[in-house]
Write an enzyme that holds these catalytic residues in place. Structure first.
Site, PDB file in Angstrom:
ATOM      1  N   CYS A 136      33.027 -26.953  13.396  1.00 39.88           N
ATOM      2  CA  CYS A 136      32.699 -28.246  13.994  1.00 39.88           C
ATOM      3  C   CYS A 136      32.462 -29.365  12.976  1.00 39.88           C
ATOM      4  CB  CYS A 136      31.462 -28.104  14.880  1.00 39.88           C
ATOM      5  SG  CYS A 136      31.572 -26.738  16.042  1.00 39.88           S
ATOM      6  N   HIS A 187      33.185 -31.971  23.143  1.00 34.46           N
ATOM      7  CA  HIS A 187      33.116 -31.504  21.755  1.00 34.46           C
ATOM      8  C   HIS A 187      34.528 -31.139  21.288  1.00 34.46           C
ATOM      9  CE1 HIS A 187      31.980 -29.763  18.095  1.00 34.46           C
ATOM     10  NE2 HIS A 187      30.931 -29.034  18.460  1.00 34.46           N
ATOM     11  N   LYS A 199      29.520 -37.061  22.499  1.00 38.16           N
ATOM     12  CA  LYS A 199      30.070 -35.843  23.116  1.00 38.16           C
ATOM     13  C   LYS A 199      29.788 -35.821  24.608  1.00 38.16           C
ATOM     14  CE  LYS A 199      29.957 -32.682  19.132  1.00 38.16           C
ATOM     15  NZ  LYS A 199      29.434 -33.577  18.085  1.00 38.16           N
ATOM     16  N   PHE A 230      29.027 -24.127  13.068  1.00 39.59           N
ATOM     17  CA  PHE A 230      28.800 -22.694  12.997  1.00 39.59           C
ATOM     18  C   PHE A 230      29.090 -22.238  11.567  1.00 39.59           C
ATOM     19  CE2 PHE A 230      29.736 -21.395  17.692  1.00 39.59           C
ATOM     20  CZ  PHE A 230      28.457 -21.802  18.046  1.00 39.59           C
TER      21      PHE A 230
END
Length: 403
Positions: free
Chosen positions: A162, A331, A326, A390
């Site tokens: 991301c 996203h 978002k 992540f």
């Protein structure tokens, strides 16, 4: 160190097919999230997303190009053309050699993977198209942008989940600032909205079935989107010498690693990146007026991000605005930071702060000014754009208004 400015912007997302259309939708607090439309969507438990509607690739690319361009590449090429056209640059001669491309994506050609797995496993075919590999590879979009626009300088793709776009833009910024290049085309793109792409994310159990509500106490997960955001980063004196229209200045950046958990965010890691971007830009924390938040709408991310902002800004935290777009476009995973950079440009150039829509209930763990539901007209001189991925990989950009 040389100064770096943005002289072109292009975008496509669920909010619109151009940068200006995206910013207009952000001003209006428009929601681009709705029912997904693709094969076997009825087999999914998650059936909403920020899908780009009305995009007719067949009318934009010829048959040969369609065999080479995954949907994420198609989005990239459209946004890159818009950004470069706005910049007014033509990449010939020495400028061609002094200009490159750095783009971010997490999944690359996910739709191509999905289509060809179906062909082999479901339909029982023993052959796939010979261009499947060059179509699905993560650097496909970067390579096609370089070829279409004659960009012969440093060109590569960054994939950090991301945070991919922010990491890519930070590398482009560094190359221009240090003199490795005079111009860099940069940003990111993603298109995971197909059966396999959404099914994989369902397994994480972080997805909302109804809406993205960042910072709201009743938030229940993230919503995926798709699209691209592409920008022209240019050395300031080079831009001024040719009379370019400067959108804003890219003033600094910072990156950090949580080194803690593969999915759970760390307040300390996020705070280091936020503080580091301000320090790199030579900005006092009292100068920051707006932060475009990572703001996914998950319980863990939103409260962790707010805690990190509060730690970094201390007594100034209550005076700044922080919003998550978002809530409107979803996203975009590896492309999300690029589309969100438009909100920072809009804040600095136009004095309009994009809202966090879908906000319904105050959360004491997100007790900041999240610009709930309605855009706000406020002069802002400095903005930050957060991206936390992540794997605990964080990247924050600092931008400044130009006068």
């Amino acid at each position: 160190m040389r100064r770096v400015v943005i002289t072109g912007a292009g975008a496509i997302s669920a909010l619109g097919h151009s940068a200006e259309a995206n910013m207009a939708a952000m001003r209006e607090g428009k929601c681009g999230i709705g029912p997904l439309e693709f094969r076997d969507v009825e087999r999914l438990s998650i059936q909403i997303g920020g899908q780009v509607k009305g995009f007719e690739a067949e009318g934009l690319f010829n048959r040969q190009q369609m065999t080479l361009y995954d949907r994420f590449t198609q989005f990239t090429l459209c946004a890159a053309r818009e950004a470069i056209d706005q910049s007014g640059l033509e990449f010939t001669g020495d400028l061609s050699v002094r200009s490159g491309v750095v783009l971010g994506t997490a999944g690359g050609g996910v739709s191509t993977w999905d289509d060809n797995y179906r062909s082999v496993y479901e339909d029982g075919k023993n052959r796939v198209h010979p261009f499947v590999v060059p179509k699905l590879m993560n650097n496909a979009a970067c390579s096609h942008v370089s070829m279409q626009h004659n960009l012969k300088g440093p060109s590569f793709t960054v994939s950090t989940a991301c945070a991919s776009s922010n990491h890519a833009m930070s590398q482009a910024f560094t190359m221009v600032r240090t003199g490795m290049a005079d111009v860099m085309v940069t940003g990111g793109s993603e298109s995971m909205l197909c059966f396999g792409g959404v099914k994989a994310w369902e397994g994480l159990r972080v997805m909302s079935k109804d809406a993205c509500r960042p910072f709201s106490a009743n938030r229940n997960g993230m919503v995926q989107g798709e699209g691209a955001g592409i920008f022209v980063f240019e050395e300031m004196e080079h831009a001024k010498a040719r009379g370019a229209d400067i959108l804003c200045e890219v003033a600094g950046f910072a990156m950090s690693s949580d080194a803690a958990d593969i999915v759970m965010p760390s307040k300390q890691g996020a705070a280091r990146a936020i503080a580091g971007a301000s320090k790199d830009a030579g900005i006092d924390r009292s100068e920051v007026g707006y932060i475009n938040a990572h703001g996914t709408g998950t319980a863990a991310n939103d409260k962790t991000e707010c805690a990190a902002v509060a730690d970094v800004f201390g007594p100034y935290a209550d005076d700044l605005m922080i919003s998550s777009t978002k809530s409107m476009h979803g996203h975009l995973i590896g492309g999300t930071g690029a589309v969100e950079l438009l909100a920072c440009i809009m804040a600095l150039r136009d004095g309009v702060i994009a809202p966090t829509i879908g906000y319904e209930e105050a959360d004491p763990e997100c007790a900041l000014d999240v610009v709930p539901n309605d855009a706000r007209e406020v002069r802002v001189d400095v903005a930050l754009s957060n991206a936390f991925a992540f794997g605990g990989l964080n990247a924050v950009l600092a931008l400044r208004k130009t006068h």
